[in-house]
Design a protein around this motif. Structure first.
Motif, PDB file in Angstrom:
ATOM      1  N   LYS A  54       7.099  13.037   3.918  1.00 59.84           N
ATOM      2  CA  LYS A  54       8.535  12.713   3.951  1.00 59.84           C
ATOM      3  C   LYS A  54       8.806  11.213   3.811  1.00 59.84           C
ATOM      4  N   ALA A  55       7.787  10.389   3.930  1.00 60.66           N
ATOM      5  CA  ALA A  55       7.992   8.937   3.899  1.00 60.66           C
ATOM      6  C   ALA A  55       8.228   8.436   2.478  1.00 60.66           C
ATOM      7  N   ILE A  56       8.865   7.276   2.393  1.00 61.84           N
ATOM      8  CA  ILE A  56       8.960   6.550   1.121  1.00 61.84           C
ATOM      9  C   ILE A  56       7.687   5.720   1.000  1.00 61.84           C
ATOM     10  N   ARG A  57       6.930   5.950  -0.072  1.00 63.21           N
ATOM     11  CA  ARG A  57       5.654   5.270  -0.273  1.00 63.21           C
ATOM     12  C   ARG A  57       5.816   4.221  -1.370  1.00 63.21           C
ATOM     13  N   VAL A  58       5.619   2.962  -1.020  1.00 60.72           N
ATOM     14  CA  VAL A  58       5.837   1.858  -1.951  1.00 60.72           C
ATOM     15  C   VAL A  58       4.554   1.042  -2.092  1.00 60.72           C
ATOM     16  N   GLY A  59       4.070   0.902  -3.312  1.00 57.60           N
ATOM     17  CA  GLY A  59       2.947   0.020  -3.594  1.00 57.60           C
ATOM     18  C   GLY A  59       3.474  -1.359  -3.965  1.00 57.60           C
ATOM     19  N   GLN A 160      -8.772  -3.545 -10.914  1.00 59.53           N
ATOM     20  CA  GLN A 160      -8.151  -2.237 -11.099  1.00 59.53           C
ATOM     21  C   GLN A 160      -7.499  -1.706  -9.835  1.00 59.53           C
ATOM     22  N   SER A 161      -7.399  -2.528  -8.796  1.00 56.32           N
ATOM     23  CA  SER A 161      -6.836  -2.025  -7.541  1.00 56.32           C
ATOM     24  C   SER A 161      -5.372  -1.636  -7.699  1.00 56.32           C
ATOM     25  N   GLU A 162      -4.659  -2.280  -8.675  1.00 58.68           N
ATOM     26  CA  GLU A 162      -3.262  -1.920  -8.889  1.00 58.68           C
ATOM     27  C   GLU A 162      -3.133  -0.458  -9.305  1.00 58.68           C
ATOM     28  N   THR A 163      -3.997  -0.009 -10.198  1.00 60.70           N
ATOM     29  CA  THR A 163      -3.946   1.384 -10.643  1.00 60.70           C
ATOM     30  C   THR A 163      -4.213   2.326  -9.489  1.00 60.70           C
ATOM     31  N   ALA A 164      -5.187   1.968  -8.638  1.00 59.24           N
ATOM     32  CA  ALA A 164      -5.496   2.802  -7.480  1.00 59.24           C
ATOM     33  C   ALA A 164      -4.286   2.938  -6.570  1.00 59.24           C
ATOM     34  N   VAL A 165      -3.563   1.828  -6.348  1.00 60.08           N
ATOM     35  CA  VAL A 165      -2.405   1.857  -5.456  1.00 60.08           C
ATOM     36  C   VAL A 165      -1.232   2.586  -6.117  1.00 60.08           C
ATOM     37  N   ALA A 166      -1.037   2.393  -7.419  1.00 62.11           N
ATOM     38  CA  ALA A 166       0.033   3.114  -8.122  1.00 62.11           C
ATOM     39  C   ALA A 166      -0.178   4.615  -8.019  1.00 62.11           C
TER      40      ALA A 166
END
Length: 329
Positions: A54-59, A160-166
């Motif tokens: 239910k949370a809003i998940r923001v990277g 590549q950590s951005e892709t993992a977080v996205a």
């Protein structure tokens, strides 16, 4: 330390009641490399899964020095003041050379670190992005079960950590520095394709604000070249100051607007289903890696294969075949 005799029912009840000590213990179980701890963590997550999602998940990403921690500290404090419970998960691709963290600790988020409605947790990867995805996702679910309704996932902004977080979040915010020029030339196209919003930080006043506005115009032009990932949402470009807490409320309104629009079209639900499949494969890759490092005998044989390839006695293909045979592939 947790043990196989841990009362999982009691831990689940305490977790669902929002007890911070129970949340910390549950996350420690999920991050443990011990098979018995991992089994307990899987059982716990399975039982609390209906209470998550239910949370809003923001990277949130950006190059080192862009002001991620300062911005998160201010934004998170705004959100807790508005009645939200905020969890900050820092994806930390630990140094593969020394094993040490290359992210600072939560002392850089001074207000949130003392806020009873906030929870800050680094998520070390030990050099494997698959580990990032698996451990951070499990931590995120546990935080949601404990009642946190906003999850902010910070990445160091390299590799590549951005892709993992996205692949973990619903909304991906990219922080940029003022003065587009050279910075714009250095932006990887892939980062722009991932972005749901670009925020030019350090738009404090005077000359800094002028440079930030100029950079924002450049980024808008760059985004127009790309095809939006969603037909429902065109990524906006805004200017903010995390240090002075300027325009962060307007930034959050756009995050909420994105959530509302993509929930209505079913895109958030579809994205999360796709993320669940990626989570499954991340766990498969992690298990394969554990097979390679799990016993002294296998570690010794893989070291022999490495030495043979490095010494020219075996080709890389032959070395890979030998290692694959060790784990039954």
């Amino acid at each position: 330390m947790a043990s196989p005799s841990l009362d999982l029912d009691a831990l689940r009840e305490r977790l669902l009641a929002g007890e911070r000590a129970a949340l910390a213990r549950a996350i420690t179980l999920a991050e443990s490399k011990r098979p018995d701890h991992r089994a307990l963590a899987r059982d716990l997550i399975d039982t609390v899964l209906p209470q998550t999602g239910k949370a809003i998940r923001v990277g949130i990403t950006g190059v080192p020095g862009v002001g991620k921690s300062t911005t998160i500290d201010a934004l998170g404090s705004n959100l807790t003041a508005a009645g939200h419970k905020v969890a900050v998960l820092a994806v930390d691709p630990s140094s593969t050379r020394t094993g040490g963290s290359i992210l600072g600790d939560k002392t850089r988020m001074a207000r949130l670190a003392l806020d009873p409605n906030a929870f800050i947790r680094p998520s070390p990867s030990s050099g494997t992005l698959g580990g990032v995805a698996a451990k951070t996702r499990e931590t995120m679910l546990l935080c949601e079960a404990a009642g946190f309704d906003v999850i902010l996932v910070e990445t160091v902004g390299v590799g590549q950590s951005e892709t993992a977080v996205a692949d973990l979040t619903d909304f991906f915010l990219v922080l940029m520095l003022p003065g587009a020029g050279d910075e714009l030339q250095g932006i990887k196209k892939g980062i722009l394709e991932l972005a749901d919003m670009i925020a030019v930080n350090k738009a404090d006043d005077g000359e800094a604000e002028r440079r930030a506005n100029a950079a924002a115009s450049e980024y808008r032009a760059a985004l127009h070249i790309l095809t939006p990932a969603s037909a429902t949402w065109t990524p906006p470009v805004v200017t903010i100051s995390g240090y002075h807490n300027l325009r962060l409320d307007a930034l959050w309104e756009k995050v909420v607007d994105h959530r509302r629009r993509l929930t209505a079209t079913g895109e958030i639900a579809q994205r999360r289903r796709e993320q669940d499949v990626k989570w499954m494969w991340a766990l498969v890759h992690e298990r394969l890696h554990q097979r390679l490092v799990g016993t002294a005998e296998v570690r010794a044989k893989t070291a022999e294969a490495e030495a043979a390839v490095a010494g020219g006695a075996h080709s890389p293909a032959a070395g890979a075949a030998l290692i694959a045979e060790l784990i039954g592939l």
